[in-house]
Design a protein around this motif. Sequence first.
Motif, PDB file in Angstrom:
ATOM      1  N   LYS A 131     -19.972 -14.041   6.209  1.00 16.57           N
ATOM      2  CA  LYS A 131     -20.240 -12.598   6.231  1.00 16.57           C
ATOM      3  C   LYS A 131     -21.204 -12.281   5.094  1.00 16.57           C
ATOM      4  N   HIS A 132     -22.489 -12.406   5.371  1.00 17.36           N
ATOM      5  CA  HIS A 132     -23.439 -12.288   4.257  1.00 17.36           C
ATOM      6  C   HIS A 132     -23.581 -10.866   3.736  1.00 17.36           C
ATOM      7  N   THR A 133     -23.115  -9.886   4.488  1.00 18.03           N
ATOM      8  CA  THR A 133     -23.285  -8.505   4.013  1.00 18.03           C
ATOM      9  C   THR A 133     -22.076  -8.034   3.183  1.00 18.03           C
ATOM     10  N   THR A 134     -21.081  -8.873   3.065  1.00 15.71           N
ATOM     11  CA  THR A 134     -19.889  -8.476   2.327  1.00 15.71           C
ATOM     12  C   THR A 134     -20.193  -8.398   0.835  1.00 15.71           C
ATOM     13  N   THR A 135     -19.659  -7.385   0.175  1.00 14.99           N
ATOM     14  CA  THR A 135     -19.882  -7.292  -1.262  1.00 14.99           C
ATOM     15  C   THR A 135     -18.895  -8.182  -2.008  1.00 14.99           C
ATOM     16  N   GLN A 136     -17.907  -8.701  -1.319  1.00 14.44           N
ATOM     17  CA  GLN A 136     -16.925  -9.584  -1.928  1.00 14.44           C
ATOM     18  C   GLN A 136     -16.182  -8.923  -3.085  1.00 14.44           C
ATOM     19  N   ALA A 137     -15.969  -7.657  -2.978  1.00 12.20           N
ATOM     20  CA  ALA A 137     -15.156  -6.985  -3.986  1.00 12.20           C
ATOM     21  C   ALA A 137     -14.242  -5.997  -3.269  1.00 12.20           C
ATOM     22  N   THR A 138     -13.055  -5.813  -3.810  1.00 10.86           N
ATOM     23  CA  THR A 138     -12.120  -4.861  -3.236  1.00 10.86           C
ATOM     24  C   THR A 138     -11.563  -3.981  -4.344  1.00 10.86           C
ATOM     25  N   PHE A 139     -11.592  -2.693  -4.106  1.00 10.30           N
ATOM     26  CA  PHE A 139     -11.092  -1.723  -5.063  1.00 10.30           C
ATOM     27  C   PHE A 139      -9.627  -1.468  -4.729  1.00 10.30           C
ATOM     28  N   LEU A 140      -8.741  -1.806  -5.647  1.00  7.22           N
ATOM     29  CA  LEU A 140      -7.303  -1.645  -5.395  1.00  7.22           C
ATOM     30  C   LEU A 140      -6.768  -0.511  -6.258  1.00  7.22           C
ATOM     31  N   ARG A 141      -6.282   0.515  -5.603  1.00  5.06           N
ATOM     32  CA  ARG A 141      -5.788   1.689  -6.319  1.00  5.06           C
ATOM     33  C   ARG A 141      -4.368   1.451  -6.807  1.00  5.06           C
ATOM     34  N   VAL A 142      -4.130   1.680  -8.073  1.00  3.70           N
ATOM     35  CA  VAL A 142      -2.786   1.542  -8.619  1.00  3.70           C
ATOM     36  C   VAL A 142      -2.130   2.911  -8.741  1.00  3.70           C
ATOM     37  N   ASP A 143      -2.829   3.845  -9.354  1.00  3.40           N
ATOM     38  CA  ASP A 143      -2.394   5.234  -9.416  1.00  3.40           C
ATOM     39  C   ASP A 143      -3.666   6.076  -9.540  1.00  3.40           C
ATOM     40  N   MET A 175       0.842  -1.200   0.000  1.00  3.71           N
ATOM     41  CA  MET A 175       0.000   0.000   0.000  1.00  3.71           C
ATOM     42  C   MET A 175       0.873   1.244   0.000  1.00  3.71           C
ATOM     43  N   GLN A 176       1.901   1.181   0.863  1.00  2.95           N
ATOM     44  CA  GLN A 176       2.803   2.322   0.956  1.00  2.95           C
ATOM     45  C   GLN A 176       3.422   2.647  -0.402  1.00  2.95           C
ATOM     46  N   THR A 177       3.929   1.572  -1.048  1.00  2.00           N
ATOM     47  CA  THR A 177       4.563   1.771  -2.357  1.00  2.00           C
ATOM     48  C   THR A 177       3.534   2.259  -3.363  1.00  2.00           C
ATOM     49  N   ALA A 178       2.326   1.701  -3.244  1.00  2.00           N
ATOM     50  CA  ALA A 178       1.281   2.104  -4.185  1.00  2.00           C
ATOM     51  C   ALA A 178       1.041   3.602  -4.071  1.00  2.00           C
ATOM     52  N   ARG A 179       1.067   4.116  -2.848  1.00  2.00           N
ATOM     53  CA  ARG A 179       0.843   5.543  -2.644  1.00  2.00           C
ATOM     54  C   ARG A 179       1.953   6.363  -3.272  1.00  2.00           C
ATOM     55  N   LYS A 180       3.187   5.881  -3.065  1.00  2.00           N
ATOM     56  CA  LYS A 180       4.329   6.620  -3.623  1.00  2.00           C
ATOM     57  C   LYS A 180       4.183   6.673  -5.127  1.00  2.00           C
ATOM     58  N   LYS A 181       3.810   5.489  -5.679  1.00  2.00           N
ATOM     59  CA  LYS A 181       3.624   5.380  -7.127  1.00  2.00           C
ATOM     60  C   LYS A 181       2.586   6.381  -7.582  1.00  2.00           C
ATOM     61  N   MET A 182       1.548   6.488  -6.757  1.00  2.00           N
ATOM     62  CA  MET A 182       0.432   7.355  -7.064  1.00  2.00           C
ATOM     63  C   MET A 182       0.917   8.789  -7.213  1.00  2.00           C
ATOM     64  N   LYS A 183       1.795   9.181  -6.290  1.00  2.00           N
ATOM     65  CA  LYS A 183       2.321  10.540  -6.333  1.00  2.00           C
ATOM     66  C   LYS A 183       3.140  10.753  -7.586  1.00  2.00           C
ATOM     67  N   ARG A 184       4.006   9.767  -7.867  1.00  4.80           N
ATOM     68  CA  ARG A 184       4.835   9.893  -9.057  1.00  4.80           C
ATOM     69  C   ARG A 184       3.977   9.943 -10.306  1.00  4.80           C
ATOM     70  N   GLY A 185       2.797   9.257 -10.232  1.00  5.87           N
ATOM     71  CA  GLY A 185       1.930   9.153 -11.386  1.00  5.87           C
ATOM     72  C   GLY A 185       1.330  10.488 -11.813  1.00  5.87           C
ATOM     73  N   TYR A 186       1.319  11.458 -10.947  1.00  2.00           N
ATOM     74  CA  TYR A 186       0.753  12.748 -11.315  1.00  2.00           C
ATOM     75  C   TYR A 186       1.566  13.402 -12.423  1.00  2.00           C
ATOM     76  N   ALA A 187       0.856  13.836 -13.466  1.00  2.00           N
ATOM     77  CA  ALA A 187       1.536  14.528 -14.557  1.00  2.00           C
ATOM     78  C   ALA A 187       1.925  15.921 -14.071  1.00  2.00           C
ATOM     79  N   PRO A 188       3.008  16.522 -14.620  1.00  2.00           N
ATOM     80  CA  PRO A 188       3.376  17.856 -14.183  1.00  2.00           C
ATOM     81  C   PRO A 188       2.218  18.829 -14.428  1.00  2.00           C
ATOM     82  N   LYS A 189       1.977  19.685 -13.483  1.00  2.00           N
ATOM     83  CA  LYS A 189       0.848  20.598 -13.592  1.00  2.00           C
ATOM     84  C   LYS A 189       1.243  21.850 -14.356  1.00  2.00           C
ATOM     85  N   PRO A 190       0.312  22.341 -15.185  1.00  2.00           N
ATOM     86  CA  PRO A 190       0.632  23.596 -15.853  1.00  2.00           C
ATOM     87  C   PRO A 190       0.738  24.726 -14.819  1.00  2.00           C
TER      88      PRO A 190
END
Length: 393
Positions: free
Chosen positions: A302-314, A1-16
């Motif tokens: 766990k009958h209320t679980t949606t059984q799906a997980t959203f994994l952020r890459v960037d 997760m930590q690395t994913a976050r770092k990646k996320m930051k790097r993933g930002y394109a330079p802002k005008p």
Amino acid sequence: MQTARKKMKRGYAPKPVRRRDWLPDAPEAWDEWDEMDIATQERVMPLDERERRRTLEQALFAQPGTDPVAAAAALANSGQPDESPLAAMDTAGTVLEISNGLAQVELGERVVRCTIRGALNGQRSLYTNPVTVGDQVVVYVDSTGDDEQGVIQEVLPRRTVLARPDVHASHLQQALVANADQLLIVASWREPALWPELLDRYLVAAERFRLAPVICVNKIDLAEDVAECHGLLSPYRILRYPVVLTSAVSGAGLDALGMLMESRTTVLSGLSGVGKSTLLTAIYPSLDLRTGETSERKHEGKHTTTQATFLRVDPRTAVVDTPGIRSLGLAGLRPEELAAYFPEIGDLALGCRFSDCSHRHEPGCAVQSALETGLIAPSRYHSYAKIYEEISS
Ligand code: GDP
Ligand code: ZN
């Protein structure tokens, strides 16, 4: 997760570079923030609640080219810098996971545990669950206690919904994943052997839920003759479905698959054992993918679980893992609707003598003649006929 976050930051394109001399000492966070004029307005002149929500929705869904995930993240960040850290506030984010009525919501770079406002359950809807994984939600966050807690106030309009009949109320649907762009159908060449009918079933589901399908045939290293794989997959290429042959062992096709997933939200599907986790881990080493067996055990009871997980890459890319979902999408499908989800059959059906032709034994059937002349792949027609019979009975 930590690395994913770092990646996320790097993933930002330079802002005008923008003029922002109305801000004294602009902290880094303004960079994202002043990309959006509406946020600027909000900053200078606080709007009342209704108007603010409308602005938020516009930002997320109306501006062409605005990526909702990035916009939501920018807005979620935008409220913070000059708010007191103790203040409660409303922000927008993405639902990552839901379990026992509690949602994990991504707000900018943090994840906040949220309950769901009771009134949302009372709303008239086709779905039994008001909030699901992938939803863009407005959250009221209370950070006065030790633990930051939130309440989901509102669910923003969805672009797509992947659903299945509710176990308890079969005339209603359970929303499984919201706002996904595409369905990645993973099969393997061997172990388990490629089963075209299953591929076709997933394709019907993708067409039905308006998710763009991507076909991935993995374990291509186990193929004696790769030409045979290409031959079997050619009907799909002709239909212009993206097809990629991969091997997590040799690394073949991984770049191509990575490119197909970039800047999109992809729902993972496919039989257990075809190599989904191995592939995803090879493409995104920082992703915390749960392998089928453990997660299914984890979900038991766990009958209320949606059984799906959203994994952020960037900021623009995400994978939705749905380990508990074995069969997809054919429930409630009417036989006469099926042809529309086989594009080549749906197109030819216009030439049939009878408008309600089932394309199985009627005279003057354009689909049957196309099958005889080799215009339609026998394997595709076979899947159509099998599914037709199944849903007719
Ligand atoms: P999942 O259930 O779809 O997530 O499948 P896994 O990722 O757990 O993989 C199932 C098995 O297939 C594991 O033993 C993997 O090592 C193996 N596997 C995955 N990808 C490949 C591949 O490309 N080639 C071969 N030969 N084996 C693979
Ligand atoms: Zn026909």
